[in-house]
Design a protein around this motif. Sequence first.
Motif, PDB file in Angstrom:
ATOM      1  N   MET A  74      28.710  58.135   3.212  1.00 31.91           N
ATOM      2  CA  MET A  74      28.406  58.158   4.555  1.00 31.91           C
ATOM      3  C   MET A  74      27.154  58.370   5.273  1.00 31.91           C
ATOM      4  N   ASP A  75      25.779  58.734   4.661  1.00 32.96           N
ATOM      5  CA  ASP A  75      24.420  57.891   4.833  1.00 32.96           C
ATOM      6  C   ASP A  75      24.290  56.285   4.226  1.00 32.96           C
ATOM      7  N   LEU A  76      25.001  55.663   2.666  1.00 33.91           N
ATOM      8  CA  LEU A  76      25.010  54.339   3.221  1.00 33.91           C
ATOM      9  C   LEU A  76      25.503  53.323   4.101  1.00 33.91           C
ATOM     10  N   TYR A  77      27.107  54.419   3.942  1.00 33.57           N
ATOM     11  CA  TYR A  77      27.517  53.071   5.404  1.00 33.57           C
ATOM     12  C   TYR A  77      26.704  53.109   6.097  1.00 33.57           C
ATOM     13  N   LYS A  78      26.232  54.429   6.735  1.00 28.56           N
ATOM     14  CA  LYS A  78      25.892  54.616   8.018  1.00 28.56           C
ATOM     15  C   LYS A  78      24.185  53.170   8.289  1.00 28.56           C
ATOM     16  N   GLU A  79      23.363  53.252   6.645  1.00 28.00           N
ATOM     17  CA  GLU A  79      23.055  52.331   6.552  1.00 28.00           C
ATOM     18  C   GLU A  79      23.149  50.613   6.737  1.00 28.00           C
ATOM     19  N   ARG A 113      22.652  70.322   5.116  1.00 25.26           N
ATOM     20  CA  ARG A 113      22.424  69.280   6.111  1.00 25.26           C
ATOM     21  C   ARG A 113      23.172  69.829   7.305  1.00 25.26           C
ATOM     22  N   TYR A 114      23.799  69.327   7.132  1.00 26.16           N
ATOM     23  CA  TYR A 114      25.504  69.038   7.897  1.00 26.16           C
ATOM     24  C   TYR A 114      25.958  70.894   7.794  1.00 26.16           C
ATOM     25  N   TYR A 115      26.248  71.019   6.231  1.00 26.29           N
ATOM     26  CA  TYR A 115      26.828  72.437   6.065  1.00 26.29           C
ATOM     27  C   TYR A 115      25.995  73.582   6.967  1.00 26.29           C
ATOM     28  N   ASP A 116      24.809  73.297   7.274  1.00 26.23           N
ATOM     29  CA  ASP A 116      23.956  74.595   7.723  1.00 26.23           C
ATOM     30  C   ASP A 116      24.647  74.600   9.658  1.00 26.23           C
ATOM     31  N   ILE A 117      24.712  73.689  10.102  1.00 26.66           N
ATOM     32  CA  ILE A 117      25.389  73.348  11.565  1.00 26.66           C
ATOM     33  C   ILE A 117      26.182  74.548  11.825  1.00 26.66           C
ATOM     34  N   TYR A 118      26.704  74.892  11.369  1.00 28.79           N
ATOM     35  CA  TYR A 118      28.247  75.602  11.053  1.00 28.79           C
ATOM     36  C   TYR A 118      27.484  76.681  10.372  1.00 28.79           C
ATOM     37  N   THR A 129      32.916  73.466   5.176  1.00 25.13           N
ATOM     38  CA  THR A 129      32.520  71.933   4.477  1.00 25.13           C
ATOM     39  C   THR A 129      33.597  70.763   5.870  1.00 25.13           C
ATOM     40  N   VAL A 130      34.329  71.041   5.910  1.00 21.53           N
ATOM     41  CA  VAL A 130      35.250  69.929   5.925  1.00 21.53           C
ATOM     42  C   VAL A 130      34.492  69.818   7.685  1.00 21.53           C
ATOM     43  N   MET A 131      34.504  70.738   8.099  1.00 31.60           N
ATOM     44  CA  MET A 131      33.868  70.439   9.729  1.00 31.60           C
ATOM     45  C   MET A 131      32.066  70.161   9.652  1.00 31.60           C
ATOM     46  N   ALA A 132      32.064  70.022   8.911  1.00 30.03           N
ATOM     47  CA  ALA A 132      29.931  69.065   8.172  1.00 30.03           C
ATOM     48  C   ALA A 132      30.981  68.055   8.050  1.00 30.03           C
ATOM     49  N   MET A 133      31.812  67.705   6.966  1.00 31.42           N
ATOM     50  CA  MET A 133      31.942  66.333   6.745  1.00 31.42           C
ATOM     51  C   MET A 133      32.480  65.344   8.109  1.00 31.42           C
ATOM     52  N   ILE A 134      32.599  65.862   9.083  1.00 32.01           N
ATOM     53  CA  ILE A 134      33.314  65.082  10.509  1.00 32.01           C
ATOM     54  C   ILE A 134      31.969  65.293  11.048  1.00 32.01           C
ATOM     55  N   SER A 135      31.104  66.407  10.820  1.00 35.02           N
ATOM     56  CA  SER A 135      29.609  66.025  11.704  1.00 35.02           C
ATOM     57  C   SER A 135      29.142  64.358  10.999  1.00 35.02           C
TER      58      SER A 135
END
Length: 383
Positions: A74-79, A113-118, A129-135
């Motif tokens: 997702m970072d590659l796509y975002k770039e 970094r996304y996993y830690d949000i939750y 993990t799924v919720m972090a992926m959605i983030s």
Amino acid sequence: GINAEYGHIPNDWFFLSKRSQFFRYYLTNYAPQEVGLDGEPIGDLIQGYDFRFEIADGKGGVEETVLHTEEYSMDLYKEQLQHIVEDHDEEKGPLFLYFPVQTPHFPIEVPKRYYDIYEGIVENEARRTVMAMISAMDEAVFTLVNGLEQRGMWDNTVFIFLSDNGGELGCGQYNYPLRGGKASLWEGGIRTTAFLHSPLLPQATGVVNHEMIHVTDWLPTITRIATCGLEDPHKACSLDLGNINGVDQLATITLPGTLSNRTEILVNIDPLWHNKAIISGRWKLIVGPNGHDGWLPPPELTSNEVEEWVEIDDGARWRLFDIQSDPYEKEDVSLKRLDIAMELFNRLNEYEVVMVEPGNKPYDPDSNPKYFNGTWTPWLETC
């Protein structure tokens, strides 16, 4: 699909990018055309997209130098989304961008970094993990929208967000209180949410639409937007789309209270799995085995918030549901309304007579990514 089978979408099928009317004023650089992995007749590379993130080596593999093994996709796509918007030349025409996000699709994994949000919010690891992926997905969408705003393109943008199916049960995804999940014909597998947003629309925001809309309706709806604009959805608009299943739903979507242009959805006919389903008005008929059954609540719900429903596998040949009064498919009313069940069963048979036969091919072990530097890639030189 993945390249465990040799095959591709037939060349006589058309996509948005093949409609000269739609793309008369639009750049096709980022539009899907054909999709396939068998080599020919669409080439040695993974053809069908004028834009590619990286280029295969033309011999059924990927060069070591283009592999990205450490970055999150997702970072590659975002770039790349940033580059696409920044590099777009508006003098050459408007931009049509189709972005199929990978998250929260399998594999279920995400950067810390996304996993830690939750942390402290969601205890179930798969769910977290799924919720972090959605983030991560949300961040990519923000990047796209922000880029369009910075370029002054957002005020002339129509943004559509949709999903292709319900969540896959057993890996942190839930469709409760809907029944079932991905790869089933239950509402949890086929009913999804979507939204359309545009600064060009009237200032009626937050409108929830419960009308019947099918994924095939997006092709004529988007074509209508590109051809005739958003100003008067009820105005006649000539669309040369041939004999297709989709219908223009622009008025239904943008004008609250407008009824859908369809009353029926052929959910699926699968002669390999021996099941099929159809929705007509308030009625839904499922014939044959269905799979991925049950009502699976997410772990964050308390016991007081969950209703206990028991699934009954009575070997019934078919099941009929009134999904208007029973959207969770709890009560099979086929015996009470045998007339409706027979009517829908006959309608399914009418569709089956004219359906395109499945193009499934046998598994080819030569397609295994271990032979191609760990990548899914074309592997046949000829078909």
